[in-house]
Design a protein around this motif. Structure first.
Motif, PDB file in Angstrom:
ATOM      1  N   ASP A 150      44.135 -19.914  28.512  1.00 32.48           N
ATOM      2  CA  ASP A 150      44.740 -19.723  29.826  1.00 32.48           C
ATOM      3  C   ASP A 150      45.513 -18.408  29.889  1.00 32.48           C
ATOM      4  OD1 ASP A 150      43.702 -22.160  30.620  1.00 32.48           O
ATOM      5  OD2 ASP A 150      45.593 -23.245  30.369  1.00 32.48           O
ATOM      6  N   ASP A 151      46.260 -18.107  28.826  1.00 35.48           N
ATOM      7  CA  ASP A 151      47.022 -16.855  28.783  1.00 35.48           C
ATOM      8  C   ASP A 151      46.091 -15.651  28.829  1.00 35.48           C
ATOM      9  OD1 ASP A 151      49.385 -18.297  28.653  1.00 35.48           O
ATOM     10  OD2 ASP A 151      49.664 -17.988  26.495  1.00 35.48           O
ATOM     11  N   ALA A 152      44.984 -15.721  28.080  1.00 33.26           N
ATOM     12  CA  ALA A 152      44.026 -14.614  28.060  1.00 33.26           C
ATOM     13  C   ALA A 152      43.376 -14.459  29.425  1.00 33.26           C
ATOM     14  CB  ALA A 152      42.977 -14.846  26.982  1.00 33.26           C
ATOM     15  N   THR A 184      43.711 -11.186  31.898  1.00 39.56           N
ATOM     16  CA  THR A 184      42.522 -10.519  32.428  1.00 39.56           C
ATOM     17  C   THR A 184      42.585 -10.448  33.947  1.00 39.56           C
ATOM     18  OG1 THR A 184      41.206 -11.242  30.549  1.00 39.56           O
ATOM     19  CG2 THR A 184      39.996 -10.628  32.527  1.00 39.56           C
ATOM     20  N   ALA A 185      43.005 -11.532  34.575  1.00 34.61           N
ATOM     21  CA  ALA A 185      43.116 -11.557  36.039  1.00 34.61           C
ATOM     22  C   ALA A 185      44.179 -10.576  36.516  1.00 34.61           C
ATOM     23  CB  ALA A 185      43.437 -12.969  36.517  1.00 34.61           C
ATOM     24  N   ARG A 186      45.308 -10.498  35.815  1.00 33.72           N
ATOM     25  CA  ARG A 186      46.359  -9.543  36.203  1.00 33.72           C
ATOM     26  C   ARG A 186      45.863  -8.109  36.082  1.00 33.72           C
ATOM     27  NH1 ARG A 186      49.652 -12.926  33.060  1.00 33.72           N
ATOM     28  NH2 ARG A 186      49.802 -11.353  31.437  1.00 33.72           N
ATOM     29  N   ALA A 187      45.148  -7.806  34.995  1.00 33.14           N
ATOM     30  CA  ALA A 187      44.623  -6.453  34.797  1.00 33.14           C
ATOM     31  C   ALA A 187      43.634  -6.094  35.903  1.00 33.14           C
ATOM     32  CB  ALA A 187      43.970  -6.337  33.428  1.00 33.14           C
ATOM     33  N   ALA A 188      42.796  -7.046  36.292  1.00 30.70           N
ATOM     34  CA  ALA A 188      41.830  -6.795  37.366  1.00 30.70           C
ATOM     35  C   ALA A 188      42.545  -6.562  38.691  1.00 30.70           C
ATOM     36  CB  ALA A 188      40.859  -7.961  37.479  1.00 30.70           C
ATOM     37  N   MET A 189      43.585  -7.343  38.968  1.00 31.29           N
ATOM     38  CA  MET A 189      44.347  -7.176  40.203  1.00 31.29           C
ATOM     39  C   MET A 189      44.996  -5.794  40.261  1.00 31.29           C
ATOM     40  SD  MET A 189      47.811  -9.114  41.476  1.00 31.29           S
ATOM     41  CE  MET A 189      48.714  -8.397  40.101  1.00 31.29           C
ATOM     42  N   VAL A 190      45.633  -5.395  39.161  1.00 39.33           N
ATOM     43  CA  VAL A 190      46.304  -4.094  39.125  1.00 39.33           C
ATOM     44  C   VAL A 190      45.275  -2.972  39.270  1.00 39.33           C
ATOM     45  CG1 VAL A 190      47.628  -2.521  37.638  1.00 39.33           C
ATOM     46  CG2 VAL A 190      48.329  -4.907  37.887  1.00 39.33           C
ATOM     47  N   GLY A 221      53.046   3.041  36.853  1.00 42.89           N
ATOM     48  CA  GLY A 221      54.492   3.127  36.672  1.00 42.89           C
ATOM     49  C   GLY A 221      55.091   1.771  36.375  1.00 42.89           C
ATOM     50  N   PRO A 222      56.378   1.646  36.558  1.00 43.97           N
ATOM     51  CA  PRO A 222      57.064   0.418  36.155  1.00 43.97           C
ATOM     52  C   PRO A 222      56.604  -0.833  36.908  1.00 43.97           C
ATOM     53  CG  PRO A 222      58.628   1.999  37.095  1.00 43.97           C
ATOM     54  CD  PRO A 222      57.297   2.665  37.034  1.00 43.97           C
ATOM     55  N   VAL A 223      56.239  -0.711  38.165  1.00 46.56           N
ATOM     56  CA  VAL A 223      55.785  -1.888  38.902  1.00 46.56           C
ATOM     57  C   VAL A 223      54.439  -2.353  38.355  1.00 46.56           C
ATOM     58  CG1 VAL A 223      55.098  -2.781  41.163  1.00 46.56           C
ATOM     59  CG2 VAL A 223      57.110  -1.314  40.970  1.00 46.56           C
ATOM     60  N   SER A 224      53.536  -1.416  38.123  1.00 51.05           N
ATOM     61  CA  SER A 224      52.243  -1.763  37.525  1.00 51.05           C
ATOM     62  C   SER A 224      52.436  -2.420  36.170  1.00 51.05           C
ATOM     63  CB  SER A 224      51.373  -0.517  37.340  1.00 51.05           C
ATOM     64  OG  SER A 224      50.967  -0.003  38.564  1.00 51.05           O
ATOM     65  N   GLU A 225      53.307  -1.865  35.373  1.00 48.22           N
ATOM     66  CA  GLU A 225      53.565  -2.409  34.041  1.00 48.22           C
ATOM     67  C   GLU A 225      54.139  -3.820  34.123  1.00 48.22           C
ATOM     68  OE1 GLU A 225      55.954   0.493  31.983  1.00 48.22           O
ATOM     69  OE2 GLU A 225      54.481   2.058  32.405  1.00 48.22           O
ATOM     70  N   ALA A 226      55.039  -4.040  35.083  1.00 43.66           N
ATOM     71  CA  ALA A 226      55.614  -5.375  35.250  1.00 43.66           C
ATOM     72  C   ALA A 226      54.546  -6.370  35.679  1.00 43.66           C
ATOM     73  CB  ALA A 226      56.744  -5.337  36.271  1.00 43.66           C
ATOM     74  N   LEU A 227      53.685  -5.967  36.606  1.00 44.19           N
ATOM     75  CA  LEU A 227      52.619  -6.862  37.054  1.00 44.19           C
ATOM     76  C   LEU A 227      51.675  -7.220  35.913  1.00 44.19           C
ATOM     77  CD1 LEU A 227      51.763  -5.320  40.533  1.00 44.19           C
ATOM     78  CD2 LEU A 227      52.929  -7.483  40.075  1.00 44.19           C
ATOM     79  N   LEU A 228      51.449  -6.290  35.011  1.00 44.99           N
ATOM     80  CA  LEU A 228      50.574  -6.555  33.867  1.00 44.99           C
ATOM     81  C   LEU A 228      51.244  -7.439  32.818  1.00 44.99           C
ATOM     82  CD1 LEU A 228      49.018  -3.022  33.371  1.00 44.99           C
ATOM     83  CD2 LEU A 228      47.841  -5.083  34.177  1.00 44.99           C
TER      84      LEU A 228
END
Length: 51
Positions: free
Chosen positions: A9-11, A15-21, A33-40
């Motif tokens: 589930d974590d993986a 993967t879903a977060r990386a695709a969204m970003v 930047g920092p917002v992208s990093e936080a979302l990831l």
């Protein structure tokens, strides 16, 4: 030996977060930047507990 469900589930979530970003970057709606990093880095329930 299969991975525990939480690890899978974590993986999947990472993967879903990386695709969204990536989609947000491609659309020009988010800059690196920092917002992208936080979302990831953060699980969505940290940012949106109702999710």
């Amino acid at each position: 030996m299969p991975e525990p469900a939480s690890a899978v589930d974590d993986a999947d979530a990472a993967t879903a977060r990386a695709a969204m970003v990536a989609r947000l970057h491609e659309a020009g709606d988010l800059s690196p930047g920092p917002v992208s990093e936080a979302l990831l880095a953060l699980p969505r329930q940290t940012l949106m507990p109702q999710a």
